[in-house]
Design a protein around this motif. Sequence first.
Motif, PDB file in Angstrom:
ATOM      1  N   ALA A 122      63.951-122.261  25.843  1.00  0.00           N
ATOM      2  CA  ALA A 122      64.975-121.215  25.872  1.00  0.00           C
ATOM      3  C   ALA A 122      64.889-120.356  24.620  1.00  0.00           C
ATOM      4  O   ALA A 122      64.513-120.827  23.541  1.00  0.00           O
ATOM      5  CB  ALA A 122      66.364-121.830  25.987  1.00  0.00           C
ATOM      6  N   CYS A 123      65.251-119.097  24.781  1.00  0.00           N
ATOM      7  CA  CYS A 123      65.243-118.141  23.670  1.00  0.00           C
ATOM      8  C   CYS A 123      66.471-117.250  23.756  1.00  0.00           C
ATOM      9  O   CYS A 123      66.787-116.714  24.816  1.00  0.00           O
ATOM     10  CB  CYS A 123      63.969-117.288  23.717  1.00  0.00           C
ATOM     11  SG  CYS A 123      63.916-115.941  22.501  1.00  0.00           S
ATOM     12  N   VAL A 124      67.150-117.104  22.637  1.00  0.00           N
ATOM     13  CA  VAL A 124      68.245-116.144  22.505  1.00  0.00           C
ATOM     14  C   VAL A 124      67.936-115.269  21.298  1.00  0.00           C
ATOM     15  O   VAL A 124      67.598-115.779  20.228  1.00  0.00           O
ATOM     16  CB  VAL A 124      69.601-116.852  22.316  1.00  0.00           C
ATOM     17  CG1 VAL A 124      70.646-115.889  21.734  1.00  0.00           C
ATOM     18  CG2 VAL A 124      70.111-117.416  23.637  1.00  0.00           C
ATOM     19  N   GLY A 125      68.029-113.942  21.493  1.00  0.00           N
ATOM     20  CA  GLY A 125      67.891-113.043  20.362  1.00  0.00           C
ATOM     21  C   GLY A 125      66.751-112.052  20.458  1.00  0.00           C
ATOM     22  O   GLY A 125      66.240-111.746  21.541  1.00  0.00           O
ATOM     23  N   LYS A 126      66.362-111.542  19.319  1.00  0.00           N
ATOM     24  CA  LYS A 126      65.396-110.457  19.193  1.00  0.00           C
ATOM     25  C   LYS A 126      63.983-110.918  19.579  1.00  0.00           C
ATOM     26  O   LYS A 126      63.414-111.807  18.957  1.00  0.00           O
ATOM     27  CB  LYS A 126      65.413-109.952  17.746  1.00  0.00           C
ATOM     28  CG  LYS A 126      64.466-108.806  17.456  1.00  0.00           C
ATOM     29  CD  LYS A 126      64.631-108.378  15.993  1.00  0.00           C
ATOM     30  CE  LYS A 126      63.593-107.341  15.593  1.00  0.00           C
ATOM     31  NZ  LYS A 126      63.742-106.921  14.184  1.00  0.00           N
ATOM     32  N   TRP A 127      63.392-110.276  20.585  1.00  0.00           N
ATOM     33  CA  TRP A 127      62.066-110.629  21.091  1.00  0.00           C
ATOM     34  C   TRP A 127      60.992-109.877  20.294  1.00  0.00           C
ATOM     35  O   TRP A 127      60.193-110.461  19.599  1.00  0.00           O
ATOM     36  CB  TRP A 127      61.993-110.305  22.582  1.00  0.00           C
ATOM     37  CG  TRP A 127      60.702-110.640  23.258  1.00  0.00           C
ATOM     38  CD1 TRP A 127      59.871-109.775  23.907  1.00  0.00           C
ATOM     39  CD2 TRP A 127      60.093-111.933  23.378  1.00  0.00           C
ATOM     40  NE1 TRP A 127      58.781-110.443  24.424  1.00  0.00           N
ATOM     41  CE2 TRP A 127      58.897-111.775  24.105  1.00  0.00           C
ATOM     42  CE3 TRP A 127      60.439-113.210  22.923  1.00  0.00           C
ATOM     43  CZ2 TRP A 127      58.046-112.839  24.397  1.00  0.00           C
ATOM     44  CZ3 TRP A 127      59.592-114.273  23.212  1.00  0.00           C
ATOM     45  CH2 TRP A 127      58.417-114.082  23.942  1.00  0.00           C
ATOM     46  N   ASP A 128      60.908-108.574  20.437  1.00  0.00           N
ATOM     47  CA  ASP A 128      60.128-107.678  19.586  1.00  0.00           C
ATOM     48  C   ASP A 128      58.606-107.820  19.657  1.00  0.00           C
ATOM     49  O   ASP A 128      57.910-107.428  18.716  1.00  0.00           O
ATOM     50  CB  ASP A 128      60.580-107.819  18.128  1.00  0.00           C
ATOM     51  CG  ASP A 128      60.563-106.479  17.393  1.00  0.00           C
ATOM     52  OD1 ASP A 128      60.666-105.439  18.057  1.00  0.00           O
ATOM     53  OD2 ASP A 128      60.444-106.480  16.153  1.00  0.00           O
ATOM     54  N   LEU A 178      77.311-109.612  16.533  1.00  0.00           N
ATOM     55  CA  LEU A 178      76.055-110.209  16.982  1.00  0.00           C
ATOM     56  C   LEU A 178      75.845-111.662  16.571  1.00  0.00           C
ATOM     57  O   LEU A 178      75.388-112.469  17.374  1.00  0.00           O
ATOM     58  CB  LEU A 178      74.878-109.361  16.492  1.00  0.00           C
ATOM     59  CG  LEU A 178      74.793-107.944  17.068  1.00  0.00           C
ATOM     60  CD1 LEU A 178      73.550-107.245  16.537  1.00  0.00           C
ATOM     61  CD2 LEU A 178      74.775-107.972  18.592  1.00  0.00           C
ATOM     62  N   ILE A 179      76.164-112.009  15.338  1.00  0.00           N
ATOM     63  CA  ILE A 179      75.890-113.382  14.898  1.00  0.00           C
ATOM     64  C   ILE A 179      76.680-114.378  15.749  1.00  0.00           C
ATOM     65  O   ILE A 179      76.127-115.371  16.235  1.00  0.00           O
ATOM     66  CB  ILE A 179      76.219-113.576  13.406  1.00  0.00           C
ATOM     67  CG1 ILE A 179      75.336-112.666  12.550  1.00  0.00           C
ATOM     68  CG2 ILE A 179      75.997-115.037  13.003  1.00  0.00           C
ATOM     69  CD1 ILE A 179      75.651-112.737  11.058  1.00  0.00           C
ATOM     70  N   HIS A 206      67.916-114.301  15.395  1.00  0.00           N
ATOM     71  CA  HIS A 206      69.028-113.403  15.064  1.00  0.00           C
ATOM     72  C   HIS A 206      68.563-111.967  14.796  1.00  0.00           C
ATOM     73  O   HIS A 206      67.470-111.749  14.270  1.00  0.00           O
ATOM     74  CB  HIS A 206      69.763-113.916  13.825  1.00  0.00           C
ATOM     75  CG  HIS A 206      70.692-115.048  14.097  1.00  0.00           C
ATOM     76  ND1 HIS A 206      71.915-114.864  14.708  1.00  0.00           N
ATOM     77  CD2 HIS A 206      70.592-116.380  13.851  1.00  0.00           C
ATOM     78  CE1 HIS A 206      72.536-116.034  14.813  1.00  0.00           C
ATOM     79  NE2 HIS A 206      71.748-116.973  14.314  1.00  0.00           N
ATOM     80  N   THR A 207      69.416-111.003  15.133  1.00  0.00           N
ATOM     81  CA  THR A 207      69.184-109.611  14.767  1.00  0.00           C
ATOM     82  C   THR A 207      69.591-109.375  13.314  1.00  0.00           C
ATOM     83  O   THR A 207      68.951-108.595  12.610  1.00  0.00           O
ATOM     84  CB  THR A 207      69.977-108.667  15.691  1.00  0.00           C
ATOM     85  OG1 THR A 207      69.411-108.736  17.001  1.00  0.00           O
ATOM     86  CG2 THR A 207      69.924-107.229  15.202  1.00  0.00           C
ATOM     87  N   MET A 208      70.646-110.014  12.871  1.00  0.00           N
ATOM     88  CA  MET A 208      71.053-109.893  11.475  1.00  0.00           C
ATOM     89  C   MET A 208      70.088-110.679  10.593  1.00  0.00           C
ATOM     90  O   MET A 208      69.614-111.744  10.996  1.00  0.00           O
ATOM     91  CB  MET A 208      72.470-110.414  11.280  1.00  0.00           C
ATOM     92  CG  MET A 208      73.541-109.562  11.960  1.00  0.00           C
ATOM     93  SD  MET A 208      73.785-107.921  11.201  1.00  0.00           S
ATOM     94  CE  MET A 208      73.180-106.862  12.530  1.00  0.00           C
ATOM     95  N   MET A 209      69.702-110.166   9.426  1.00  0.00           N
ATOM     96  CA  MET A 209      70.361-109.127   8.675  1.00  0.00           C
ATOM     97  C   MET A 209      69.517-107.855   8.672  1.00  0.00           C
ATOM     98  O   MET A 209      69.156-107.324   7.627  1.00  0.00           O
ATOM     99  CB  MET A 209      70.593-109.577   7.245  1.00  0.00           C
ATOM    100  CG  MET A 209      71.533-110.809   7.104  1.00  0.00           C
ATOM    101  SD  MET A 209      70.638-112.360   7.145  1.00  0.00           S
ATOM    102  CE  MET A 209      71.946-113.511   7.509  1.00  0.00           C
ATOM    103  N   HIS A 210      69.186-107.343   9.841  1.00  0.00           N
ATOM    104  CA  HIS A 210      68.265-106.221   9.962  1.00  0.00           C
ATOM    105  C   HIS A 210      68.979-104.876   9.883  1.00  0.00           C
ATOM    106  O   HIS A 210      69.880-104.590  10.671  1.00  0.00           O
ATOM    107  CB  HIS A 210      67.507-106.328  11.293  1.00  0.00           C
ATOM    108  CG  HIS A 210      66.446-105.295  11.488  1.00  0.00           C
ATOM    109  ND1 HIS A 210      66.713-104.013  11.890  1.00  0.00           N
ATOM    110  CD2 HIS A 210      65.109-105.347  11.315  1.00  0.00           C
ATOM    111  CE1 HIS A 210      65.590-103.325  11.982  1.00  0.00           C
ATOM    112  NE2 HIS A 210      64.595-104.111  11.635  1.00  0.00           N
ATOM    113  N   THR A 211      68.585-104.065   8.978  1.00  0.00           N
ATOM    114  CA  THR A 211      68.944-102.657   8.759  1.00  0.00           C
ATOM    115  C   THR A 211      70.418-102.292   8.971  1.00  0.00           C
ATOM    116  O   THR A 211      71.203-102.363   8.044  1.00  0.00           O
ATOM    117  CB  THR A 211      67.995-101.711   9.529  1.00  0.00           C
ATOM    118  OG1 THR A 211      68.269-100.373   9.148  1.00  0.00           O
ATOM    119  CG2 THR A 211      67.993-101.862  11.012  1.00  0.00           C
ATOM    120  N   ILE A 212      70.868-101.910  10.159  1.00  0.00           N
ATOM    121  CA  ILE A 212      72.264-101.496  10.351  1.00  0.00           C
ATOM    122  C   ILE A 212      73.118-102.755  10.487  1.00  0.00           C
ATOM    123  O   ILE A 212      73.434-103.211  11.584  1.00  0.00           O
ATOM    124  CB  ILE A 212      72.435-100.607  11.602  1.00  0.00           C
ATOM    125  CG1 ILE A 212      71.410 -99.475  11.587  1.00  0.00           C
ATOM    126  CG2 ILE A 212      73.853-100.030  11.648  1.00  0.00           C
ATOM    127  CD1 ILE A 212      71.562 -98.483  10.459  1.00  0.00           C
TER     128      ILE A 212
END
Length: 439
Positions: A122-128, A178-179, A206-212
């Motif tokens: 399983a995966c939750v969050g930013k794939w990229d 988001l967190i 996690h998306t944090m702590m990215h840019t905005i």
Amino acid sequence: MNRSIFTFIYLVVMCCVGSFAADQTSAKKSKKARPNILIIFTDDQGYADLGCFGNKKNKTPRMDKLATEGTKFTSFYAQAVCGPSRSALLTGRYPKRSKGWSMPATEVTFAEIMKDAGYQTACVGKWDVSNRKAIIDRMPNAQGFDYYWGPLGANDGGRCIFHLNNEPDGETRDMGSLIRRYTDKTIDYLKNKRDPNKPFIFYLAHTMMHTIIDASPKFKGKSAGGLYGDVVEEFDYETGRLLDTLDELGLRENTIVIYTSDNGPWNQPEYYEKKKGHPKESIFWGESGPLRNGKGSPYEGGYRLPCIVRWPGKVPADRSSDAIFATIDFLPTFAKFSGASVPTDRTIDGIDQTELLLGKSEKGRDDFYFDGAGVRKGKWKFLDAEMKSSTYAEETGSAKTDRLFNLETDLGEKNNLAKQYPEVLSELKKLYQKIKKSK
């Protein structure tokens, strides 16, 4: 039938039955003993953002406690930027092979090999790694994950667009949510979606702590580290909730918890002075501590990240290791723990670090390659005169020359020893070119 012959046949049959039963019991025990794995992967978090890695402003009691419950790795490497860091982690291959944001469908991830070995994935969050697009054969479900929820790209514009498996699942501009949202999704999977009779590997990116960046009202304005400190402290709290869930579900003892980040912090004046849509007076970058530079740079501040690994009774507690360890080592190490098979039809740059993790050895990797920039071997680090660096991470006024640093005595990479140690320089240059040119 002769009684002695009958007795002999009976004993042989019973012996076979007993042996089969023993084998089945042994197989069941072995399968049950395979550990669960939880990877907590943050974005753009600096080497020195946590108390246990030297921060004096941010309060991170749960992460500090996690460090005392497991091993803290102080020479741990990811990559310098997000997409390449994720493809390296997923495949065990340097970005020169796994292609970063453009990771092809033909790459084999740790989720694929562990799924074949009977793991839930399983995966939750930013794939990229699908160029931030919904390209089905390069999305998580096609790359071995049974379950996925999250954004396929970053939040550069202050917006996240979510997918549930292969389908769109709404969006938000509330970066402060988001967190907790990612943590809630992870807890929901552990409580309601997994099969308790099977081991799992869960990748929480996690998306944090990215840019905005932003924090929820409960944490905003509460830390001594500005908005960035608020986000770090909220991450600490939410990670604590997740760790408490493992305890509540009886998963603590047989779950390997791994915490690290994708690259160093966006801490260069060339970036943060422009603000790029950030709130006025906000501090949205982390701390590299003793390391030079940050995200996008081949100096240590770009690649070296905090890392903590906990597995009660297996990974030594309250231990600090300076052995060279990297995200590319996860795939072969996970394979060893799970009984999965490492791909043999391609170059795998990672090595099995089981002995290091379990405290049976203090030796890690012999070397580590900095993509298009240099190489580390033991205490020595070489950076090429034409080293690749993100534009915002380039240091103005820095001469283009070969660099050689002794990281044991000069962690901040201030003293270029290339002229003093020409033999070492030559050896590392050859190693660098060898890896750079390899297929």
